[in-house]
Design a protein around this motif. Structure first.
Motif: not given
Length: 84
Positions: A42-56
């Motif tokens: 996967d090209p994004d292997h090892g990437q981390l994400y920050a949670i911005l919010g949740f779908n309304s």
């Protein structure tokens, strides 16, 4: 038993079924997470994400941004995320 009674019985059975969430941790805005289903190719292997919010429309969908590239917004089901 007619069709309506049988349908009601099936619905009651389904409503009693226990649903297990894969992600037992409750996620919050600002948490750093990893996508559970990444693979080495996967090209994004090892990437981390920050949670911005949740779908309304569905609280189980987390809106995230890719750390290091904040313009890449992605949505994941919370069961697919693991808190780091």
């Amino acid at each position: 038993m007619n069709f309506d009674d049988e349908a009601k019985e099936i619905i009651l059975t389904l409503q009693k079924a226990e649903v297990h969430r894969r992600n037992k941790e409750k996620l919050h805005v600002g948490d750093i997470v990893r996508w559970t289903y990444e693979w080495i190719g996967d090209p994004d292997h090892g990437q981390l994400y920050a949670i911005l919010g949740f779908n309304s429309e569905n609280i189980d969908i987390a809106v995230t941004c890719l750390l290091g590239n904040y313009s890449q917004i992605r949505e994941f089901h919370v069961s697919q995320l693991t808190k780091v």
